[in-house]
Design a protein around this motif. Structure first.
Motif, PDB file in Angstrom:
ATOM      1  N   MET A   1       1.024  -1.071   0.153  1.00  0.00           N
ATOM      2  CA  MET A   1       0.060  -0.130   0.142  1.00  0.00           C
ATOM      3  C   MET A   1       0.852   1.292   0.008  1.00  0.00           C
ATOM      4  SD  MET A   1      -2.891   1.065   2.710  1.00  0.00           S
ATOM      5  CE  MET A   1      -3.908   2.588   2.385  1.00  0.00           C
ATOM      6  N   LYS A   2       0.267   2.167  -0.572  1.00  0.00           N
ATOM      7  CA  LYS A   2       1.309   3.443  -0.921  1.00  0.00           C
ATOM      8  C   LYS A   2       1.324   4.358   0.593  1.00  0.00           C
ATOM      9  CE  LYS A   2       0.599   6.098  -4.763  1.00  0.00           C
ATOM     10  NZ  LYS A   2      -0.286   6.656  -5.684  1.00  0.00           N
ATOM     11  N   ILE A   3       2.688   4.470   1.123  1.00  0.00           N
ATOM     12  CA  ILE A   3       2.674   5.128   2.187  1.00  0.00           C
ATOM     13  C   ILE A   3       2.214   6.569   2.366  1.00  0.00           C
ATOM     14  CG2 ILE A   3       4.556   5.919   4.155  1.00  0.00           C
ATOM     15  CD1 ILE A   3       6.501   3.697   2.548  1.00  0.00           C
ATOM     16  N   SER A   4       1.907   6.998   1.071  1.00  0.00           N
ATOM     17  CA  SER A   4       1.309   8.447   1.173  1.00  0.00           C
ATOM     18  C   SER A   4       0.037   8.482   1.531  1.00  0.00           C
ATOM     19  CB  SER A   4       1.628   9.158  -0.356  1.00  0.00           C
ATOM     20  OG  SER A   4       1.267   8.027  -1.222  1.00  0.00           O
ATOM     21  N   GLU A   5      -0.788   7.487   1.214  1.00  0.00           N
ATOM     22  CA  GLU A   5      -2.058   7.008   1.460  1.00  0.00           C
ATOM     23  C   GLU A   5      -2.320   6.973   3.120  1.00  0.00           C
ATOM     24  OE1 GLU A   5      -4.473   7.767  -0.639  1.00  0.00           O
ATOM     25  OE2 GLU A   5      -2.985   7.686  -2.289  1.00  0.00           O
ATOM     26  N   ILE A   6      -1.099   6.164   3.638  1.00  0.00           N
ATOM     27  CA  ILE A   6      -1.584   5.933   4.965  1.00  0.00           C
ATOM     28  C   ILE A   6      -1.010   7.502   6.011  1.00  0.00           C
ATOM     29  CG2 ILE A   6      -0.608   4.497   7.071  1.00  0.00           C
ATOM     30  CD1 ILE A   6       0.229   2.665   4.901  1.00  0.00           C
ATOM     31  N   LEU A   7      -0.296   8.144   5.471  1.00  0.00           N
ATOM     32  CA  LEU A   7       0.150   9.140   6.101  1.00  0.00           C
ATOM     33  C   LEU A   7      -0.595  10.416   5.892  1.00  0.00           C
ATOM     34  CD1 LEU A   7       3.705   9.492   4.970  1.00  0.00           C
ATOM     35  CD2 LEU A   7       3.145   9.124   7.293  1.00  0.00           C
ATOM     36  N   LYS A   8      -1.631  10.369   4.584  1.00  0.00           N
ATOM     37  CA  LYS A   8      -2.672  11.280   4.609  1.00  0.00           C
ATOM     38  C   LYS A   8      -3.889  11.209   5.546  1.00  0.00           C
ATOM     39  CE  LYS A   8      -2.241  12.146  -0.301  1.00  0.00           C
ATOM     40  NZ  LYS A   8      -2.559  11.541  -1.638  1.00  0.00           N
ATOM     41  N   LYS A   9      -3.960   9.993   6.141  1.00  0.00           N
ATOM     42  CA  LYS A   9      -5.013   9.735   7.085  1.00  0.00           C
ATOM     43  C   LYS A   9      -4.547  10.358   8.479  1.00  0.00           C
ATOM     44  CE  LYS A   9      -6.660   5.421   4.976  1.00  0.00           C
ATOM     45  NZ  LYS A   9      -6.206   3.833   4.922  1.00  0.00           N
ATOM     46  N   GLY A  10      -3.578  10.521   8.573  1.00  0.00           N
ATOM     47  CA  GLY A  10      -2.917  11.187   9.939  1.00  0.00           C
ATOM     48  C   GLY A  10      -2.337  10.090  10.740  1.00  0.00           C
ATOM     49  N   THR A  11      -2.206   8.802  10.274  1.00  0.00           N
ATOM     50  CA  THR A  11      -1.782   7.800  11.086  1.00  0.00           C
ATOM     51  C   THR A  11      -0.272   8.028  11.565  1.00  0.00           C
ATOM     52  OG1 THR A  11      -3.188   6.412   9.856  1.00  0.00           O
ATOM     53  CG2 THR A  11      -1.174   5.273  10.970  1.00  0.00           C
ATOM     54  N   PHE A  12       0.237   7.694  12.606  1.00  0.00           N
ATOM     55  CA  PHE A  12       1.668   7.803  13.163  1.00  0.00           C
ATOM     56  C   PHE A  12       2.267   6.559  12.440  1.00  0.00           C
ATOM     57  CE2 PHE A  12       5.372   7.519  15.498  1.00  0.00           C
ATOM     58  CZ  PHE A  12       5.718   8.811  16.057  1.00  0.00           C
ATOM     59  N   SER A  13       3.480   7.197  11.648  1.00  0.00           N
ATOM     60  CA  SER A  13       4.261   5.834  11.033  1.00  0.00           C
ATOM     61  C   SER A  13       5.388   5.584  11.764  1.00  0.00           C
ATOM     62  CB  SER A  13       4.627   6.986   9.745  1.00  0.00           C
ATOM     63  OG  SER A  13       5.332   5.767   8.973  1.00  0.00           O
ATOM     64  N   VAL A  14       5.275   4.196  11.808  1.00  0.00           N
ATOM     65  CA  VAL A  14       6.474   3.620  12.419  1.00  0.00           C
ATOM     66  C   VAL A  14       7.341   2.717  11.340  1.00  0.00           C
ATOM     67  CG1 VAL A  14       7.296   1.946  14.174  1.00  0.00           C
ATOM     68  CG2 VAL A  14       5.298   3.452  14.779  1.00  0.00           C
ATOM     69  N   SER A  15       8.644   2.800  11.216  1.00  0.00           N
ATOM     70  CA  SER A  15       9.158   2.203  10.040  1.00  0.00           C
ATOM     71  C   SER A  15      10.356   1.668  10.283  1.00  0.00           C
ATOM     72  CB  SER A  15       9.174   3.038   8.760  1.00  0.00           C
ATOM     73  OG  SER A  15       9.627   4.273   8.958  1.00  0.00           O
ATOM     74  N   PHE A  16      11.093   0.508   9.605  1.00  0.00           N
ATOM     75  CA  PHE A  16      12.428   0.123  10.119  1.00  0.00           C
ATOM     76  C   PHE A  16      12.857  -0.067   8.618  1.00  0.00           C
ATOM     77  CE2 PHE A  16       9.355  -2.072  13.190  1.00  0.00           C
ATOM     78  CZ  PHE A  16       9.536  -1.364  14.191  1.00  0.00           C
ATOM     79  N   GLU A  17      14.371   0.264   8.898  1.00  0.00           N
ATOM     80  CA  GLU A  17      15.214   0.226   7.681  1.00  0.00           C
ATOM     81  C   GLU A  17      16.099  -1.002   7.565  1.00  0.00           C
ATOM     82  OE1 GLU A  17      16.665   3.867   6.074  1.00  0.00           O
ATOM     83  OE2 GLU A  17      18.805   2.928   6.043  1.00  0.00           O
ATOM     84  N   PHE A  18      16.421  -1.610   6.889  1.00  0.00           N
ATOM     85  CA  PHE A  18      17.413  -2.751   6.881  1.00  0.00           C
ATOM     86  C   PHE A  18      18.260  -2.603   5.689  1.00  0.00           C
ATOM     87  CE2 PHE A  18      13.004  -4.601   8.004  1.00  0.00           C
ATOM     88  CZ  PHE A  18      13.553  -4.679   9.465  1.00  0.00           C
ATOM     89  N   PHE A  19      19.615  -3.550   5.577  1.00  0.00           N
ATOM     90  CA  PHE A  19      20.294  -3.687   4.341  1.00  0.00           C
ATOM     91  C   PHE A  19      20.105  -5.053   3.972  1.00  0.00           C
ATOM     92  CE2 PHE A  19      23.153  -4.338   8.128  1.00  0.00           C
ATOM     93  CZ  PHE A  19      23.675  -5.277   7.632  1.00  0.00           C
ATOM     94  N   PRO A  20      20.542  -5.127   2.444  1.00  0.00           N
ATOM     95  CA  PRO A  20      20.480  -6.491   1.941  1.00  0.00           C
ATOM     96  C   PRO A  20      21.924  -7.263   2.487  1.00  0.00           C
ATOM     97  CG  PRO A  20      20.832  -4.815   0.052  1.00  0.00           C
ATOM     98  CD  PRO A  20      20.764  -4.179   1.674  1.00  0.00           C
ATOM     99  N   PRO A  21      21.660  -8.201   3.170  1.00  0.00           N
ATOM    100  CA  PRO A  21      22.964  -9.022   3.522  1.00  0.00           C
ATOM    101  C   PRO A  21      23.702  -9.550   2.366  1.00  0.00           C
ATOM    102  CG  PRO A  21      21.305  -9.651   4.923  1.00  0.00           C
ATOM    103  CD  PRO A  21      20.392  -9.082   3.683  1.00  0.00           C
ATOM    104  N   LYS A  22      24.950  -9.620   2.661  1.00  0.00           N
ATOM    105  CA  LYS A  22      26.114 -10.464   1.573  1.00  0.00           C
ATOM    106  C   LYS A  22      25.713 -11.699   1.521  1.00  0.00           C
ATOM    107  CE  LYS A  22      29.366  -6.696   0.684  1.00  0.00           C
ATOM    108  NZ  LYS A  22      30.073  -5.740   1.521  1.00  0.00           N
ATOM    109  N   THR A  23      25.881 -12.292   2.888  1.00  0.00           N
ATOM    110  CA  THR A  23      25.886 -13.890   3.032  1.00  0.00           C
ATOM    111  C   THR A  23      24.405 -14.576   3.295  1.00  0.00           C
ATOM    112  OG1 THR A  23      26.332 -13.543   5.346  1.00  0.00           O
ATOM    113  CG2 THR A  23      28.165 -13.581   4.045  1.00  0.00           C
ATOM    114  N   GLN A  24      24.302 -15.899   3.135  1.00  0.00           N
ATOM    115  CA  GLN A  24      23.082 -16.570   3.266  1.00  0.00           C
ATOM    116  C   GLN A  24      22.774 -16.634   4.748  1.00  0.00           C
ATOM    117  OE1 GLN A  24      21.011 -17.116   1.256  1.00  0.00           O
ATOM    118  NE2 GLN A  24      19.606 -18.009   2.745  1.00  0.00           N
ATOM    119  N   GLU A  25      23.993 -16.395   5.711  1.00  0.00           N
ATOM    120  CA  GLU A  25      24.006 -16.320   7.274  1.00  0.00           C
ATOM    121  C   GLU A  25      23.069 -15.068   7.590  1.00  0.00           C
ATOM    122  OE1 GLU A  25      27.809 -16.432   8.753  1.00  0.00           O
ATOM    123  OE2 GLU A  25      27.260 -17.642  10.413  1.00  0.00           O
ATOM    124  N   GLY A  26      23.611 -14.067   6.768  1.00  0.00           N
ATOM    125  CA  GLY A  26      23.019 -12.684   7.094  1.00  0.00           C
ATOM    126  C   GLY A  26      21.502 -12.640   6.860  1.00  0.00           C
TER     127      GLY A  26
END
Ligand code: FAD
Length: 293
Positions: A1-26
């Motif tokens: 779902m478009k985040i802009s639509e969620i923000l327009k409703k005035g919902t407080f946004s909580v988000s988490f950022e990840f990076f793509p690991p180099k290894t299978q273990e990661g």
């Protein structure tokens, strides 16, 4: 779902950022982290992109798995300096095909470890060109996020310059923004004032970096021009080689920072998780009661 639509409703946004690991273990560890953080019901999660294009497939694979297997709303980061425009369109077409409709449009940095690196012919020089490319080719299909810098981007000579080119990205069609990490909320509030004066009206979500490794954060902060308050530096220096104590101080600091941001009406919180869940879970649990439903 478009985040802009969620923000327009005035919902407080909580988000988490990840990076793509180099290894299978990661990758295994990342998906454990995601399953723990999923319980916090984030508004969205995002996956970074290697500016040199090195993570093209890895970013896509992690984005696709989160979307299809975990079922979380996901935003793919995309940097534009390493790809000719046709390649950027291919990447975006692919995201559209698999149902991803949130993109963080970035310029990226020239790879530091490759002094002879040159952008390919036809690549974009600035993020604004990627925003325009998205709007020209895909209309309003994508929700477009852009980066912002409360302390100024290291290449910006002053805040006037910063605001001028940030505004250009907004006028090109950005829906919302996530900030670079900062540790003194005054920079964020002053930045919001400057934006308001410049008639920039998109939501600007603060980026929060929980400190769990002081040496690493010192390096990141100096690379991106974020100031660590002297009082915090002094506390952390005393326990620099004790990871438990560093995390304790870092988490306590981030809790206070997030409380202040929530109480001052910030539209959300974006956590730079570095693919770990513990610190983010602790911070979020401590401030959750302050967040409006
Ligand atoms: P731009 O908006 O293009 O700005 C870069 C600099 O150029 C600024 O100083 C700006 O003022 C100036 N500028 C802009 N337009 C012009 C113009 N027309 N003429 C002259 N100067 C101009 N990097 C990654 O490699 N991968 C990631 O996944 C990633 N994720 C990020 C997520 C967030 C939330 C943030 C804040 C940053 C992220 N970055 C990422 C870092 C980012 O790529 C770098 O900070 C990069 O140096 C700038 O990217 P930008 O999109 O802000 O660039």
């Amino acid at each position: 779902m478009k985040i802009s639509e969620i923000l327009k409703k005035g919902t407080f946004s909580v988000s988490f950022e990840f990076f793509p690991p180099k290894t299978q273990e990661g990758v295994v560890q990342l998906f454990e982290t995601i399953s723990e953080l999923k319980n916090l019901k984030p508004t969205f999660v995002s996956v970074t992109y290697g500016a040199g294009g090195s993570t093209r497939d890895r970013t896509r694979d992690v984005v696709k798995r989160i979307h299809e297997e975990v079922g979380l709303n996901v935003m793919a980061h995309l940097t534009c300096i390493a790809h000719p425009k046709e390649e950027l369109i291919d990447i975006l077409e692919d995201y559209k095909r698999i149902g991803i409709d949130n993109i963080l449009a970035l310029r990226g940095d020239v790879p530091r470890d490759k002094p002879d690196w040159r952008p390919p012919d036809g690549a974009c020089s600035y993020a604004v060109e990627l925003v325009r490319l998205i709007r020209n080719h895909f209309g309003n299909y994508f929700c477009v996020c852009v980066a912002s810098y409360p302390e100024g981007h290291p290449e910006s000579p002053n805040m006037e310059w910063e605001i001028r080119f940030f505004k250009e990205k907004v006028e090109a069609g950005a829906d919302f923004s996530i900030t670079q990490m900062f540790f003194d909320n005054r920079y964020y509030y002053e930045f919001l004032d400057l934006c308001q004066k410049a008639n920039i009206n998109i939501p600007i979500i603060p980026g929060i970096m929980p400190i769990t490794n002081f040496k690493q954060i010192k390096k990141f902060a100096s690379m991106c021009g974020a100031t660590i308050p002297q009082s915090l530096v002094e506390k952390l220096e005393k326990v620099e080689d004790n990871p438990k104590e560093v995390t304790k101080i870092g988490v306590e600091f981030a809790i206070k920072q997030c409380e202040d941001l929530i109480l001052n009406g910030s539209p959300g919180l974006h956590f730079y998780t570095l693919n770990r869940s513990k610190a983010t879970l602790e911070i979020f649990s401590a401030v959750k009661h302050l967040i409006r439903e």
